[in-house]
Write a protein that holds these residues in place. Sequence first.
Motif, PDB file in Angstrom:
ATOM      1  N   PRO A   2     -23.351  -5.340  17.247  1.00 62.90           N
ATOM      2  CA  PRO A   2     -24.753  -5.691  17.502  1.00 62.90           C
ATOM      3  C   PRO A   2     -25.543  -5.827  16.205  1.00 62.90           C
ATOM      4  O   PRO A   2     -25.203  -5.217  15.198  1.00 62.90           O
ATOM      5  CB  PRO A   2     -25.268  -4.522  18.340  1.00 62.90           C
ATOM      6  N   ALA A   3     -26.575  -6.635  16.249  1.00 66.83           N
ATOM      7  CA  ALA A   3     -27.376  -6.898  15.051  1.00 66.83           C
ATOM      8  C   ALA A   3     -28.550  -5.935  14.971  1.00 66.83           C
ATOM      9  O   ALA A   3     -28.969  -5.357  15.968  1.00 66.83           O
ATOM     10  CB  ALA A   3     -27.878  -8.328  15.091  1.00 66.83           C
ATOM     11  N   LEU A   4     -29.064  -5.772  13.755  1.00 67.45           N
ATOM     12  CA  LEU A   4     -30.226  -4.905  13.541  1.00 67.45           C
ATOM     13  C   LEU A   4     -31.517  -5.678  13.820  1.00 67.45           C
ATOM     14  O   LEU A   4     -32.403  -5.200  14.514  1.00 67.45           O
ATOM     15  CB  LEU A   4     -30.214  -4.440  12.086  1.00 67.45           C
ATOM     16  N   PHE A   5     -31.598  -6.885  13.266  1.00 69.60           N
ATOM     17  CA  PHE A   5     -32.824  -7.686  13.388  1.00 69.60           C
ATOM     18  C   PHE A   5     -32.744  -8.621  14.586  1.00 69.60           C
ATOM     19  O   PHE A   5     -31.662  -9.004  15.008  1.00 69.60           O
ATOM     20  CB  PHE A   5     -33.023  -8.543  12.122  1.00 69.60           C
TER      21      PHE A   5
ATOM     22  N   ILE B 149     -37.735  -5.922  13.196  1.00 68.29           N
ATOM     23  CA  ILE B 149     -36.733  -4.993  12.646  1.00 68.29           C
ATOM     24  C   ILE B 149     -35.913  -4.351  13.763  1.00 68.29           C
ATOM     25  O   ILE B 149     -34.898  -3.721  13.490  1.00 68.29           O
ATOM     26  CB  ILE B 149     -37.358  -3.906  11.729  1.00 68.29           C
ATOM     27  N   GLY B 150     -36.353  -4.473  15.006  1.00 70.04           N
ATOM     28  CA  GLY B 150     -35.594  -3.945  16.147  1.00 70.04           C
ATOM     29  C   GLY B 150     -36.205  -4.432  17.440  1.00 70.04           C
ATOM     30  O   GLY B 150     -37.212  -5.146  17.437  1.00 70.04           O
ATOM     31  N   GLY B 173     -43.795 -10.006  20.784  1.00 70.50           N
ATOM     32  CA  GLY B 173     -42.875  -9.731  21.883  1.00 70.50           C
ATOM     33  C   GLY B 173     -41.893  -8.606  21.619  1.00 70.50           C
ATOM     34  O   GLY B 173     -40.938  -8.431  22.366  1.00 70.50           O
ATOM     35  N   ALA B 174     -42.103  -7.844  20.548  1.00 70.75           N
ATOM     36  CA  ALA B 174     -41.270  -6.668  20.282  1.00 70.75           C
ATOM     37  C   ALA B 174     -42.170  -5.443  20.455  1.00 70.75           C
ATOM     38  O   ALA B 174     -42.742  -4.933  19.499  1.00 70.75           O
ATOM     39  CB  ALA B 174     -40.677  -6.717  18.875  1.00 70.75           C
ATOM     40  N   ARG B 175     -42.294  -5.005  21.684  1.00 72.63           N
ATOM     41  CA  ARG B 175     -43.257  -3.957  22.007  1.00 72.63           C
ATOM     42  C   ARG B 175     -42.842  -2.629  21.385  1.00 72.63           C
ATOM     43  O   ARG B 175     -41.740  -2.140  21.632  1.00 72.63           O
ATOM     44  CB  ARG B 175     -43.346  -3.820  23.529  1.00 72.63           C
ATOM     45  N   ASP B 253     -34.941   1.784  18.307  1.00 68.44           N
ATOM     46  CA  ASP B 253     -33.811   1.253  17.542  1.00 68.44           C
ATOM     47  C   ASP B 253     -34.198   0.891  16.112  1.00 68.44           C
ATOM     48  O   ASP B 253     -33.386   0.359  15.354  1.00 68.44           O
ATOM     49  CB  ASP B 253     -33.177   0.050  18.256  1.00 68.44           C
ATOM     50  N   ALA B 254     -35.452   1.180  15.739  1.00 62.98           N
ATOM     51  CA  ALA B 254     -35.905   0.918  14.365  1.00 62.98           C
ATOM     52  C   ALA B 254     -37.163   1.736  14.127  1.00 62.98           C
ATOM     53  O   ALA B 254     -37.845   2.121  15.079  1.00 62.98           O
ATOM     54  CB  ALA B 254     -36.186  -0.569  14.165  1.00 62.98           C
ATOM     55  N   VAL B 255     -37.438   2.012  12.855  1.00 69.99           N
ATOM     56  CA  VAL B 255     -38.658   2.736  12.495  1.00 69.99           C
ATOM     57  C   VAL B 255     -39.290   2.058  11.283  1.00 69.99           C
ATOM     58  O   VAL B 255     -38.585   1.693  10.337  1.00 69.99           O
ATOM     59  CB  VAL B 255     -38.369   4.215  12.103  1.00 69.99           C
TER      60      VAL B 255
END
Lengths: 100, 456
Positions: A2-5, B149-150, B173-175, B253-255
Amino acid sequence: MPALFRRVAEKDRKTIRLFVDGHEIEALEGDTLLVALLTRTRQLRHNEFDNAPRAGFCLMGACQDCWVWTEDGTQLRACSTPAQPGMRITTTEVPWLTNL
Amino acid sequence: MADEPVIVIGAGPAGTRAAQRLVQAGLRPVVIDENDRQGGQIYRRQPENFHRTPEKLYGTEAAKATALHTDFDLLRPHIDYHPGTTVWGVSDEGLMTVCGQDVTIVPFSRVIIASGATDRIMPVPGWTTPGAYSLGAAQIALKAQACAIGQKPVFMGTGPLLYLVAWQYLQAGARPAAVLDTSALSTRMKGLRRMASRARVVANGVRYMADLARAGVRLHAGITPRAIEASNNQVSGVTWCDSRGRLRQVSCDAVGIGYGLRSETQLADLLKCDFTFDPCFTQWRPHVDRNGRTSRPDVYLAGDGVLLRGADAAEAAGQLAACAVLRDGGHGVEDTEFTQLHETLAIMNRFGRGLAEAFPWPAHLARALPDETVVCRCENITAGEIRRAAGELDAPEMNRAKALTRPGMGRCQGRMCGLAAAEILAAARNVPVREVGRLRTAAPVKPLPLNCTVKS
C-alpha cells in the motif's frame, strides 16, 4: 504494497515511467521523486543508524531525510527533485567510491 | 565591493517585494532562490502542468498569491534570477552557491536575506515513522503535488497553521481524524486581545474551526502528546492525554506535526551578524533594527527568516529592507515610505505577539520526553543522550552538548531537533533556555553533492 500518499486532484497528467530499485514504476509528469515513490510505496530509504524505514519529513529541502540515489551514485533530495522519464533511482546508498 | 550587485536571497513574499523595490529604484539585483519556482512556501507554485485555480490553492489569500507571482514575472527582465540555487557558505569574495553540481562564488555590495522559516518541531515517541510529517510538509504535499499525506491524517501541535492545513485537507476530501492542539482554550483567549488588530485573519481562523467541527472533525484543546503509534512501519494512531489528564487514542494513517515556526538564520550566522534571544518566540534570532539592518553594514534581513510575523508582514518587511539598502547606498527614499511601512508592521508585530501568546511553544513537553525518544532524526540521538550531556558530561550549552553526544550534528544541522534539544538541555540543567544558547552554523549549511565543481 500500500502507498503512503494519496492523489486528491490533478490526476489527468501524462504518465511517465522510471525505475526504482530496478523495477519500472509509473508516475505522473510534474511529480517530485518523493511523490512518484510514495504514491506507490511506503518508504524512501533507511536511516543509516538503525536501518529503520524513512519517508521524508519536511518536504521543503530542510530535513535531508528523503535522500535517494541515482544508480550512478548521485544523491538526490526526493522532495525537491522532479521525476523524469527513464530515471534510474535506488533507495539504498551507492558506495561512494563509485560516484567520484 | 561597492560596484558589486545587491543580492536578494529567497523569492518568497519578502524576497520578491525587496527585489521589486530595488528594481523600482533602477538597480538590477541578483535574486537567488532555492526553489525551482518563485513564491516561497506559503505562496508556493504548483508545477506548470497542474490546473487548479489560485482560489483552490490559496483560498482567502488567492489575490495576494496571484499578485506576488505576477509582479515577480514582470520583474524577470530586470533581475538576474537564479532559481534552484542554494547559498551554502560565505567567503571573503562573496556568497558560495550551488546549483546542481556547480559551485559559484557570488560577490555582493549588500545582501538582503529572506530565507523564510520551517516548522518548529517538538519530538514525540514514534515521530520518525513513515507517515509522520511536518505540518508544512502536509500542506506542500497538497498544494504543490495534489497529494494527501494519508487517507485520514491527524494534525497535532499548535498554531493557526494546524487549523488551516486541517481545513485544506477537509476541502480536498481527506477528512482529518482529529486536530490535537497543545494550547488550552483559555490561553488562546488571552492572545486574542492582541490578535484583534487583524480581525479578518481571526475571522478566517474561526471559520476553519467551525467548518471542521461541522464536518465532524474533533478539535481537542490543551492536549499532551504521548506517542505516534506504528503498525507495519507506518503510522497507525496517536495517543495523547486530554485536558483533564485522561489517556486517549485516535486511529489514523498519517500525522502532521508543527508548533509554529522557526527562522532559518544560518546565513546571517555565517556572515557573523549579532544574535539576540527573542522571548516572545522563545528562540535566538539575528538582531535587526526596525528596517531590517543587522549588526553588519552590508547585511539586511526580512521576512520569517528573522521575525515570525507571516506572509503579509514579510511583503512589507522586504520592501522596507530594500528601502534601507537604497538609502544606505545613497539613493533617495522618502521618509513617508518608511513611516507607512512601519505603521503596517506595527499591526503585524502586535498580531504576531498575540499568536505566540495564544499558541505558545510547549517547552514543558521537552522535560517529560522519555529518555529513549529520538530527538535528532538524522542520527537517532535520544533525549537520554542529551540529558547525559547535560548531567554526567556537564555540557552547559548546546555546542558543547553537540560536541559530546551529537544532537544537531546530523546533516539537517539541527533544523528539526535544535530548538527541542535546547529545551531538553535547559530542563535537565534547570536553567532558562536562553542560557544554553544556540547551535553555531557550519558551512555548508546544506549538504553538497560529492561531485560538485567550482565554476569561476
